[in-house]
Design a protein around this motif. Structure first.
Motif, PDB file in Angstrom:
ATOM      1  N   PHE A 159       0.871  -1.173   0.000  1.00  0.00           N
ATOM      2  CA  PHE A 159       0.000   0.000   0.000  1.00  0.00           C
ATOM      3  C   PHE A 159       0.906   1.221   0.000  1.00  0.00           C
ATOM      4  N   ALA A 160       0.763   2.066  -1.012  1.00  0.00           N
ATOM      5  CA  ALA A 160       1.712   3.160  -1.206  1.00  0.00           C
ATOM      6  C   ALA A 160       1.060   4.532  -1.139  1.00  0.00           C
ATOM      7  N   ASN A 161       1.784   5.453  -0.519  1.00  0.00           N
ATOM      8  CA  ASN A 161       1.432   6.873  -0.530  1.00  0.00           C
ATOM      9  C   ASN A 161       2.562   7.576  -1.270  1.00  0.00           C
ATOM     10  N   ILE A 162       2.290   8.010  -2.485  1.00  0.00           N
ATOM     11  CA  ILE A 162       3.309   8.644  -3.321  1.00  0.00           C
ATOM     12  C   ILE A 162       2.907  10.082  -3.606  1.00  0.00           C
ATOM     13  N   LYS A 163       3.888  10.977  -3.500  1.00  0.00           N
ATOM     14  CA  LYS A 163       3.682  12.368  -3.878  1.00  0.00           C
ATOM     15  C   LYS A 163       4.377  12.613  -5.219  1.00  0.00           C
ATOM     16  N   TYR A 164       3.654  13.231  -6.138  1.00  0.00           N
ATOM     17  CA  TYR A 164       4.183  13.524  -7.471  1.00  0.00           C
ATOM     18  C   TYR A 164       4.414  15.028  -7.593  1.00  0.00           C
ATOM     19  N   GLY A 165       5.682  15.422  -7.824  1.00  0.00           N
ATOM     20  CA  GLY A 165       5.985  16.837  -7.868  1.00  0.00           C
ATOM     21  C   GLY A 165       5.699  17.513  -6.547  1.00  0.00           C
ATOM     22  N   TYR A 166       6.014  16.832  -5.468  1.00  0.00           N
ATOM     23  CA  TYR A 166       5.711  17.337  -4.122  1.00  0.00           C
ATOM     24  C   TYR A 166       6.586  18.525  -3.754  1.00  0.00           C
ATOM     25  N   GLN A 167       7.912  18.372  -3.893  1.00  0.00           N
ATOM     26  CA  GLN A 167       8.838  19.446  -3.562  1.00  0.00           C
ATOM     27  C   GLN A 167       9.678  19.878  -4.768  1.00  0.00           C
ATOM     28  N   ARG A 168       9.391  19.335  -5.929  1.00  0.00           N
ATOM     29  CA  ARG A 168      10.107  19.689  -7.151  1.00  0.00           C
ATOM     30  C   ARG A 168       9.102  19.899  -8.273  1.00  0.00           C
ATOM     31  N   ASP A 169       9.454  20.748  -9.216  1.00  0.00           N
ATOM     32  CA  ASP A 169       8.571  21.030 -10.345  1.00  0.00           C
ATOM     33  C   ASP A 169       8.747  19.931 -11.396  1.00  0.00           C
ATOM     34  N   ILE A 170       8.195  18.765 -11.096  1.00  0.00           N
ATOM     35  CA  ILE A 170       8.265  17.616 -11.990  1.00  0.00           C
ATOM     36  C   ILE A 170       6.919  16.901 -11.977  1.00  0.00           C
ATOM     37  N   ALA A 171       6.709  16.016 -12.946  1.00  0.00           N
ATOM     38  CA  ALA A 171       5.439  15.306 -13.040  1.00  0.00           C
ATOM     39  C   ALA A 171       5.452  13.978 -12.292  1.00  0.00           C
ATOM     40  N   VAL A 172       6.646  13.463 -12.027  1.00  0.00           N
ATOM     41  CA  VAL A 172       6.762  12.114 -11.480  1.00  0.00           C
ATOM     42  C   VAL A 172       6.994  12.122  -9.969  1.00  0.00           C
ATOM     43  N   ASP A 197       8.522  12.115  -6.340  1.00  0.00           N
ATOM     44  CA  ASP A 197       9.708  12.588  -5.611  1.00  0.00           C
ATOM     45  C   ASP A 197       9.613  12.296  -4.119  1.00  0.00           C
ATOM     46  N   ASP A 198       8.559  11.573  -3.696  1.00  0.00           N
ATOM     47  CA  ASP A 198       8.392  11.226  -2.289  1.00  0.00           C
ATOM     48  C   ASP A 198       7.515   9.975  -2.209  1.00  0.00           C
ATOM     49  N   VAL A 199       8.044   8.919  -1.576  1.00  0.00           N
ATOM     50  CA  VAL A 199       7.342   7.627  -1.554  1.00  0.00           C
ATOM     51  C   VAL A 199       7.386   7.021  -0.154  1.00  0.00           C
ATOM     52  N   THR A 200       6.217   6.615   0.332  1.00  0.00           N
ATOM     53  CA  THR A 200       6.114   5.830   1.559  1.00  0.00           C
ATOM     54  C   THR A 200       5.262   4.612   1.253  1.00  0.00           C
ATOM     55  N   THR A 201       5.821   3.428   1.452  1.00  0.00           N
ATOM     56  CA  THR A 201       5.120   2.197   1.102  1.00  0.00           C
ATOM     57  C   THR A 201       5.084   1.238   2.282  1.00  0.00           C
ATOM     58  N   ILE A 202       3.915   0.675   2.547  1.00  0.00           N
ATOM     59  CA  ILE A 202       3.758  -0.370   3.563  1.00  0.00           C
ATOM     60  C   ILE A 202       3.783  -1.719   2.859  1.00  0.00           C
ATOM     61  N   LEU A 203       4.616  -2.614   3.373  1.00  0.00           N
ATOM     62  CA  LEU A 203       4.777  -3.939   2.782  1.00  0.00           C
ATOM     63  C   LEU A 203       4.121  -4.990   3.673  1.00  0.00           C
ATOM     64  N   ILE A 229       3.934  -0.773  -6.368  1.00  0.00           N
ATOM     65  CA  ILE A 229       3.931   0.471  -5.586  1.00  0.00           C
ATOM     66  C   ILE A 229       3.225   1.578  -6.367  1.00  0.00           C
ATOM     67  N   TYR A 230       3.564   1.716  -7.645  1.00  0.00           N
ATOM     68  CA  TYR A 230       2.891   2.724  -8.468  1.00  0.00           C
ATOM     69  C   TYR A 230       1.397   2.444  -8.570  1.00  0.00           C
ATOM     70  N   SER A 287      -2.030  -6.580  -4.679  1.00  0.00           N
ATOM     71  CA  SER A 287      -1.277  -7.815  -4.523  1.00  0.00           C
ATOM     72  C   SER A 287      -0.265  -7.970  -5.652  1.00  0.00           C
ATOM     73  N   LEU A 288       0.806  -8.696  -5.357  1.00  0.00           N
ATOM     74  CA  LEU A 288       1.802  -9.011  -6.369  1.00  0.00           C
ATOM     75  C   LEU A 288       1.596 -10.446  -6.858  1.00  0.00           C
ATOM     76  N   PRO A 289       1.818 -10.709  -8.158  1.00  0.00           N
ATOM     77  CA  PRO A 289       2.142  -9.738  -9.210  1.00  0.00           C
ATOM     78  C   PRO A 289       0.894  -8.956  -9.608  1.00  0.00           C
ATOM     79  N   VAL A 290       1.093  -7.758 -10.120  1.00  0.00           N
ATOM     80  CA  VAL A 290      -0.031  -6.897 -10.463  1.00  0.00           C
ATOM     81  C   VAL A 290      -0.608  -7.278 -11.824  1.00  0.00           C
TER      82      VAL A 290
END
Length: 380
Positions: free
Chosen positions: A205-218, A220-226, A349-350, A360-363
């Motif tokens: 289960f992932a919490n991802i920030k896209y362009g959180y602290q940088r001017d980008i589309a992808v 730059d900050d990832v927290t994932t629970i495994l 994660i994505y 679940s894996l594999p996706v």
């Protein structure tokens, strides 16, 4: 064959580094057979630095030239398996840079081809697997030194990149060119190491920030629970905006804990009895003393090991191992099949982030492909 003639496809930072190692004689049994890049400026650089080495702007032409026995790809991630498939089909030994691809399905496809070519070497450039610290860590986990794993935590935020880094080239940090951010550019080695040492989780289960602290589309900050499926859990955290970053891996088991700091220092804490045994036999009075800090020496002992690494040594190790496998069958550090697990974890994660739910894996590879393509289409 005593020397393998390798073709370097892509003459950027990595490709030029490998060329330097090989030309300086630092890699046993490997010579540069040819260099390939589509950039005319790279051709001028190579002609000046390596005047006697053939240069190609078409990798297929290079593969068919007879100048190379093997290749290493140092090109954008989306091209790795595309080039690798052609090379393998022509019986050219193939070493793909990490990650093997963006799509786990494509890594499976190229492995299917490789399975039909048992005499052709297919490997992935996971140089961190040659790091003595992580080799020691894997041997400890595999031997049951700390018992069954209960929890993993890796904070790897030493990837600080200012906006100027992303502004260097229009392809950086884009879905269409890199197909992701920190997960596919900076952190693939740690993702590979985590699954290599501790195994693949069953769910994420992932919490991802896209362009959180940088001017980008992808990302730059990832927290994932495994979720490893047996009660064990983990957390994986990475980003590119911590200027004072952290590299801390902690693996807790029933018989102890291993802490790795800065990929240089390992602290092994061994319980004299398993936690399960202590839980069943310790009285409350004995536990109360432990809470006061008394008697800890009776419960565990510790060992601290410091490691040193020489810059470039790990990359040289992989290149030498690749050549040795071709020449005499020396086992590979990371075969092509080893590229699947890390990419599968990144895909999960994505996908978890995009769907906002645990996956679940594999996706579902078709769903992942569709949603990634949607992001690419938005950039066009």
């Amino acid at each position: 064959m005593n020397n393998v003639r390798i073709g370097i496809i892509g003459f950027g930072a990595q490709g030029s580094t490998y060329a330097g190692f090989i030309s300086e004689g630092k890699v046993k049994n490997l010579t540069i057979g040819a260099i390939c890049d589509t950039d005319p400026e790279k051709k001028l650089i190579c002609k000046a630095s390596y005047p006697d080495i053939p240069f190609y702007d078409d990798y297929i032409e290079m593969l068919e030239s007879g100048d190379v026995d093997a290749i290493v790809t140092t090109v954008p991630h989306l091209l790795h398996t595309e080039i690798g498939k052609v090379a393998l089909s022509k019986n050219i030994h193939t070493l793909l840079e990490k990650p093997a691809d963006i799509y786990a399905s494509k890594v499976r496809e190229i492995n299917t081809i490789a399975d039909t070519k048992p005499d052709v070497t297919f490997a992935i450039f996971f140089n961190q697997r040659t790091n003595p610290l992580y080799q020691k860590l894997k041997s400890l986990i595999d031997s049951g030194e700390i018992g069954e794993i209960r929890r993993t935590n890796w904070i790897i935020t030493t990837w600080w990149r200012p906006q100027a880094y992303y502004n260097q080239s229009s392809w950086r940090a884009t879905w269409t060119e890199e197909a992701g951010g920190v997960l596919v550019n900076q952190a693939p080695h740690q993702i590979d190491l985590l699954q290599w040492i501790c195994g693949l989780p069953k769910k994420v289960f992932a919490n991802i920030k896209y362009g959180y602290q940088r001017d980008i589309a992808v990302d730059d900050d990832v927290t994932t629970i495994l979720d490893y499926g047996n009660g064990a859990t983990g957390v994986f955290i990475t980003c590119t905006h911590d200027i004072i970053g952290t590299d801390r891996l902690e693996i807790t088991g029933d018989k102890g804990k291993i802490l790795v700091e800065d990929s240089k220092k390992m602290t092994i804490t061994r319980l004299k009895q398993s936690e399960t045994s202590i839980n069943h036999t310790m009285t409350w009075a004995e536990a109360s003393e432990i809470f006061k800090g008394n008697g800890l020496q009776d419960i565990y002992d510790q060992e601290v090991i410091e490691f040193e690494s020489v810059w470039g040594e790990q990359h040289i190790n992989v290149l030498e191992n690749f050549a040795a496998n071709i020449i005499d069958g020396t086992p590979l550090i990371a075969s092509g099949r080893d590229g699947i697990s890390g990419v599968s974890l990144v895909n999960a994660i994505y996908l978890s982030s995009w769907l906002g739910e645990e996956v679940s894996l594999p996706v579902d590879s078709n769903l992942f492909h569709k949603l990634l393509q949607d992001k690419m289409n938005l950039e066009e």
